[in-house]
Design a protein around this motif. Structure first.
Motif, PDB file in Angstrom:
ATOM      1  N   TYR A 256       4.226   8.377  49.790  1.00 27.27           N
ATOM      2  CA  TYR A 256       4.859   7.534  48.776  1.00 27.27           C
ATOM      3  C   TYR A 256       3.910   6.423  48.339  1.00 27.27           C
ATOM      4  O   TYR A 256       3.847   6.073  47.157  1.00 27.27           O
ATOM      5  CB  TYR A 256       6.162   6.942  49.308  1.00 27.27           C
ATOM      6  CG  TYR A 256       7.320   7.908  49.291  1.00 27.27           C
ATOM      7  CD1 TYR A 256       7.965   8.225  48.105  1.00 27.27           C
ATOM      8  CD2 TYR A 256       7.771   8.498  50.472  1.00 27.27           C
ATOM      9  CE1 TYR A 256       9.028   9.117  48.080  1.00 27.27           C
ATOM     10  CE2 TYR A 256       8.837   9.394  50.466  1.00 27.27           C
ATOM     11  CZ  TYR A 256       9.463   9.693  49.268  1.00 27.27           C
ATOM     12  OH  TYR A 256      10.514  10.581  49.250  1.00 27.27           O
ATOM     13  N   GLY A 257       3.159   5.856  49.295  1.00 25.84           N
ATOM     14  CA  GLY A 257       2.239   4.794  48.936  1.00 25.84           C
ATOM     15  C   GLY A 257       1.198   5.251  47.928  1.00 25.84           C
ATOM     16  O   GLY A 257       0.933   4.571  46.932  1.00 25.84           O
ATOM     17  N   GLN A 258       0.599   6.406  48.185  1.00 25.38           N
ATOM     18  CA  GLN A 258      -0.391   6.951  47.251  1.00 25.38           C
ATOM     19  C   GLN A 258       0.220   7.153  45.875  1.00 25.38           C
ATOM     20  O   GLN A 258      -0.376   6.773  44.856  1.00 25.38           O
ATOM     21  CB  GLN A 258      -0.932   8.281  47.788  1.00 25.38           C
ATOM     22  CG  GLN A 258      -1.935   8.956  46.863  1.00 25.38           C
ATOM     23  CD  GLN A 258      -2.391  10.313  47.380  1.00 25.38           C
ATOM     24  OE1 GLN A 258      -2.087  10.686  48.520  1.00 25.38           O
ATOM     25  NE2 GLN A 258      -3.105  11.063  46.560  1.00 25.38           N
ATOM     26  N   TYR A 259       1.414   7.728  45.832  1.00 22.88           N
ATOM     27  CA  TYR A 259       2.023   8.008  44.529  1.00 22.88           C
ATOM     28  C   TYR A 259       2.390   6.717  43.799  1.00 22.88           C
ATOM     29  O   TYR A 259       2.176   6.602  42.590  1.00 22.88           O
ATOM     30  CB  TYR A 259       3.248   8.900  44.691  1.00 22.88           C
ATOM     31  CG  TYR A 259       3.673   9.517  43.376  1.00 22.88           C
ATOM     32  CD1 TYR A 259       2.840  10.418  42.724  1.00 22.88           C
ATOM     33  CD2 TYR A 259       4.877   9.183  42.762  1.00 22.88           C
ATOM     34  CE1 TYR A 259       3.191  10.978  41.509  1.00 22.88           C
ATOM     35  CE2 TYR A 259       5.244   9.745  41.553  1.00 22.88           C
ATOM     36  CZ  TYR A 259       4.397  10.634  40.927  1.00 22.88           C
ATOM     37  OH  TYR A 259       4.749  11.183  39.722  1.00 22.88           O
ATOM     38  N   ARG A 260       2.932   5.728  44.520  1.00 19.14           N
ATOM     39  CA  ARG A 260       3.304   4.465  43.872  1.00 19.14           C
ATOM     40  C   ARG A 260       2.078   3.775  43.265  1.00 19.14           C
ATOM     41  O   ARG A 260       2.133   3.257  42.153  1.00 19.14           O
ATOM     42  CB  ARG A 260       3.975   3.522  44.867  1.00 19.14           C
ATOM     43  CG  ARG A 260       5.257   4.022  45.474  1.00 19.14           C
ATOM     44  CD  ARG A 260       6.324   4.340  44.439  1.00 19.14           C
ATOM     45  NE  ARG A 260       7.544   4.807  45.096  1.00 19.14           N
ATOM     46  CZ  ARG A 260       8.398   5.660  44.556  1.00 19.14           C
ATOM     47  NH1 ARG A 260       8.175   6.149  43.343  1.00 19.14           N
ATOM     48  NH2 ARG A 260       9.481   6.030  45.206  1.00 19.14           N
ATOM     49  N   ARG A 261       0.982   3.766  43.998  1.00 23.04           N
ATOM     50  CA  ARG A 261      -0.212   3.105  43.473  1.00 23.04           C
ATOM     51  C   ARG A 261      -0.731   3.796  42.218  1.00 23.04           C
ATOM     52  O   ARG A 261      -1.165   3.132  41.262  1.00 23.04           O
ATOM     53  CB  ARG A 261      -1.298   3.050  44.563  1.00 23.04           C
ATOM     54  CG  ARG A 261      -0.964   2.090  45.702  1.00 23.04           C
ATOM     55  CD  ARG A 261      -2.119   1.924  46.675  1.00 23.04           C
ATOM     56  NE  ARG A 261      -2.370   3.121  47.468  1.00 23.04           N
ATOM     57  CZ  ARG A 261      -1.747   3.433  48.594  1.00 23.04           C
ATOM     58  NH1 ARG A 261      -0.787   2.649  49.074  1.00 23.04           N
ATOM     59  NH2 ARG A 261      -2.071   4.529  49.275  1.00 23.04           N
ATOM     60  N   ILE A 262      -0.659   5.128  42.204  1.00 22.96           N
ATOM     61  CA  ILE A 262      -1.107   5.854  41.010  1.00 22.96           C
ATOM     62  C   ILE A 262      -0.116   5.663  39.864  1.00 22.96           C
ATOM     63  O   ILE A 262      -0.514   5.559  38.692  1.00 22.96           O
ATOM     64  CB  ILE A 262      -1.324   7.348  41.328  1.00 22.96           C
ATOM     65  CG1 ILE A 262      -2.438   7.518  42.365  1.00 22.96           C
ATOM     66  CG2 ILE A 262      -1.650   8.127  40.065  1.00 22.96           C
ATOM     67  CD1 ILE A 262      -3.799   7.007  41.902  1.00 22.96           C
ATOM     68  N   GLN A 263       1.180   5.609  40.149  1.00 21.02           N
ATOM     69  CA  GLN A 263       2.160   5.304  39.093  1.00 21.02           C
ATOM     70  C   GLN A 263       1.837   3.985  38.421  1.00 21.02           C
ATOM     71  O   GLN A 263       1.859   3.874  37.185  1.00 21.02           O
ATOM     72  CB  GLN A 263       3.572   5.249  39.683  1.00 21.02           C
ATOM     73  CG  GLN A 263       4.230   6.591  39.910  1.00 21.02           C
ATOM     74  CD  GLN A 263       5.637   6.432  40.466  1.00 21.02           C
ATOM     75  OE1 GLN A 263       5.860   5.686  41.425  1.00 21.02           O
ATOM     76  NE2 GLN A 263       6.592   7.132  39.879  1.00 21.02           N
ATOM     77  N   LEU A 264       1.563   2.975  39.217  1.00 23.18           N
ATOM     78  CA  LEU A 264       1.233   1.661  38.662  1.00 23.18           C
ATOM     79  C   LEU A 264      -0.048   1.732  37.837  1.00 23.18           C
ATOM     80  O   LEU A 264      -0.137   1.153  36.748  1.00 23.18           O
ATOM     81  CB  LEU A 264       1.088   0.647  39.796  1.00 23.18           C
ATOM     82  CG  LEU A 264       2.402   0.237  40.468  1.00 23.18           C
ATOM     83  CD1 LEU A 264       2.125  -0.435  41.808  1.00 23.18           C
ATOM     84  CD2 LEU A 264       3.196  -0.702  39.555  1.00 23.18           C
ATOM     85  N   ALA A 265      -1.049   2.449  38.348  1.00 23.60           N
ATOM     86  CA  ALA A 265      -2.304   2.589  37.617  1.00 23.60           C
ATOM     87  C   ALA A 265      -2.084   3.259  36.273  1.00 23.60           C
ATOM     88  O   ALA A 265      -2.596   2.796  35.235  1.00 23.60           O
ATOM     89  CB  ALA A 265      -3.305   3.388  38.455  1.00 23.60           C
ATOM     90  N   ALA A 266      -1.316   4.353  36.267  1.00 23.99           N
ATOM     91  CA  ALA A 266      -1.069   5.075  35.019  1.00 23.99           C
ATOM     92  C   ALA A 266      -0.300   4.206  34.026  1.00 23.99           C
ATOM     93  O   ALA A 266      -0.607   4.193  32.824  1.00 23.99           O
ATOM     94  CB  ALA A 266      -0.304   6.367  35.304  1.00 23.99           C
ATOM     95  N   TYR A 267       0.696   3.494  34.509  1.00 24.65           N
ATOM     96  CA  TYR A 267       1.495   2.643  33.627  1.00 24.65           C
ATOM     97  C   TYR A 267       0.613   1.572  32.971  1.00 24.65           C
ATOM     98  O   TYR A 267       0.663   1.365  31.759  1.00 24.65           O
ATOM     99  CB  TYR A 267       2.612   1.989  34.438  1.00 24.65           C
ATOM    100  CG  TYR A 267       3.629   1.246  33.611  1.00 24.65           C
ATOM    101  CD1 TYR A 267       4.733   1.911  33.082  1.00 24.65           C
ATOM    102  CD2 TYR A 267       3.496  -0.112  33.351  1.00 24.65           C
ATOM    103  CE1 TYR A 267       5.676   1.236  32.316  1.00 24.65           C
ATOM    104  CE2 TYR A 267       4.423  -0.794  32.593  1.00 24.65           C
ATOM    105  CZ  TYR A 267       5.517  -0.117  32.074  1.00 24.65           C
ATOM    106  OH  TYR A 267       6.442  -0.793  31.309  1.00 24.65           O
ATOM    107  N   LEU A 268      -0.211   0.913  33.777  1.00 24.78           N
ATOM    108  CA  LEU A 268      -1.060  -0.159  33.258  1.00 24.78           C
ATOM    109  C   LEU A 268      -2.147   0.371  32.325  1.00 24.78           C
ATOM    110  O   LEU A 268      -2.453  -0.242  31.292  1.00 24.78           O
ATOM    111  CB  LEU A 268      -1.683  -0.916  34.424  1.00 24.78           C
ATOM    112  CG  LEU A 268      -0.707  -1.774  35.246  1.00 24.78           C
ATOM    113  CD1 LEU A 268      -1.334  -2.169  36.577  1.00 24.78           C
ATOM    114  CD2 LEU A 268      -0.280  -3.012  34.461  1.00 24.78           C
ATOM    115  N   LEU A 269      -2.731   1.515  32.669  1.00 24.54           N
ATOM    116  CA  LEU A 269      -3.777   2.089  31.817  1.00 24.54           C
ATOM    117  C   LEU A 269      -3.196   2.637  30.516  1.00 24.54           C
ATOM    118  O   LEU A 269      -3.767   2.442  29.436  1.00 24.54           O
ATOM    119  CB  LEU A 269      -4.530   3.183  32.579  1.00 24.54           C
ATOM    120  CG  LEU A 269      -5.470   2.700  33.685  1.00 24.54           C
ATOM    121  CD1 LEU A 269      -5.927   3.858  34.548  1.00 24.54           C
ATOM    122  CD2 LEU A 269      -6.678   1.969  33.096  1.00 24.54           C
ATOM    123  N   ASN A 270      -2.066   3.357  30.605  1.00 28.08           N
ATOM    124  CA  ASN A 270      -1.452   3.900  29.388  1.00 28.08           C
ATOM    125  C   ASN A 270      -1.098   2.802  28.404  1.00 28.08           C
ATOM    126  O   ASN A 270      -1.189   2.985  27.179  1.00 28.08           O
ATOM    127  CB  ASN A 270      -0.187   4.687  29.737  1.00 28.08           C
ATOM    128  CG  ASN A 270      -0.472   6.087  30.250  1.00 28.08           C
ATOM    129  OD1 ASN A 270      -1.520   6.677  29.963  1.00 28.08           O
ATOM    130  ND2 ASN A 270       0.451   6.632  31.019  1.00 28.08           N
TER     131      ASN A 270
END
Length: 357
Positions: A256-270
């Motif tokens: 879950y930690g890995q996925y949450r960090r990537i979710q945040l990255a994608a949201y901020l980059l998009n």
């Protein structure tokens, strides 16, 4: 033998179990009332998909029992395209309780020699006979003239295109989808097609699907998301979940930690709130910083849980239609992609996972 007796595209199409339930074609209810906002349609042929992706339920060499003949772990029943269109065309009183909150159609291709030509015809028919916006999830491998194909589906009525790169690096792509597994897909062809799709449909009208948890580092996934943005595309995330009988059927989903960090990255980059240069990674490629505190970067968006909701194509109002309820896991108290606004208890759980291993 014609397509009507073979139950193949273009006359027939599979729909997700959730889509069939939303149309009133299958019984059932949605956990926490998370009705799908997009009708996902999948082209179908008796000889199947010619690809052999190691994580996919449609893989050519998948070894599964009949009861495990699924895609994304659920059954995709076959219906005539005409029957689906007839339901979508019913006036609101007749469709009440039948068609639930659908704001878009997404037609997904499979890797099959007939799929490109069939897709153009199906897009034209769906667009002409329904009033829903239409996306196409394209298979670049079978598009020798991708620009001409994209122009044809745009002329037919599609307003968006998705391309499922899935793997974050060329090495993983080759190992999971290419020659290493006897598959036809090539990394360069996919990214070339993304560029061509953006040329035809415009910036922000093309999505790149990426699957977290295929063996990539977080840094590699962030770089893939940033590359999609550089092409003018949006990145839409999926979490790996093992498909029974696939080559990766015994593998574990990402933490879950890995996925949450990537979710945040994608949201901020998009949303262009940060750039690749703002990230810091540890020696193992794990995200350790986004450049500023998340509360400063996201404010109310973080408080509301927006980064943890499903990212997908919008309806005509600009809200996400492709919310894919439970596409990453079974319905349960802790979700990876929330198909609705997370509640207070959800947010407490999610925020506690961000910096977990």
């Amino acid at each position: 033998m014609d397509n009507s007796s073979r139950r193949e595209s273009p006359d027939f199409v599979q729909t997700s179990l959730a889509g069939a339930m939303a149309l009133g074609l299958e019984p059932g209810s949605f956990y926490r009332n998370a009705c799908p906002g997009s009708l996902n349609l999948l082209m179908t042929y008796q000889d199947g998909c010619r690809a052999n992706c190691s994580y996919c339920g449609l893989a050519r060499e998948r070894q599964a029992e009949p009861e495990e003949n699924t895609f994304i772990r659920v059954k995709w029943p076959v219906y005539s395209l005409a029957a689906i269109i007839d339901i979508l065309r019913q006036p609101p009183p007749a469709a009440a309780g039948k068609v639930k909150k659908l704001g878009r159609i997404c037609l997904s291709m499979v890797t099959h020699p007939r799929a490109a030509a069939d897709c153009i015809g199906m897009v034209t028919e769906l667009s002409a006979r329904t009033d829903l916006p239409l996306s196409v999830l394209a298979s670049p491998t079978i598009l020798p003239a991708a620009t001409a194909f994209f122009e044809a589906i745009k002329a037919g009525g599609a307003d968006r295109v998705g391309i499922a790169v899935d793997a974050a690096t060329p090495e993983l792509f080759a190992a999971m989808r290419g020659a290493a597994v006897g598959g036809p897909h090539r990394w360069a062809k996919y990214w070339e097609s993304i560029e061509q799709a953006v040329d035809v449909f415009g910036c922000e009208q093309v999505s790149v699907h990426l699957i977290v948890g295929l063996g990539e580092t977080e840094q590699a996934m962030v770089q893939a998301i940033a590359r999609a943005n550089q092409y003018g595309a949006q990145a839409h995330l999926f979490s790996f979940c093992p498909e029974p009988g696939s080559k990766l059927g015994s593998c574990e989903p990402p933490s879950y930690g890995q996925y949450r960090r990537i979710q945040l990255a994608a949201y901020l980059l998009n949303k262009q709130q940060i750039s690749l240069a703002d990230f810091a990674f540890d020696p193992q490629g794990k995200i350790v910083s986004y450049g500023r505190r998340l509360e400063e970067l996201l404010g109310d968006q973080l408080a509301a849980g927006a980064p943890f909701m499903t990212s997908g194509c919008p309806d005509r109002t600009g809200c996400v239609a492709c919310n894919r309820p439970y596409g990453n896991e079974r319905p349960g108290p802790v979700l990876r992609n929330y198909p609705f606004w997370p509640e207070a208890a959800d947010l407490t759980t999610v925020k506690g996972q961000i910096w977990d291993e």
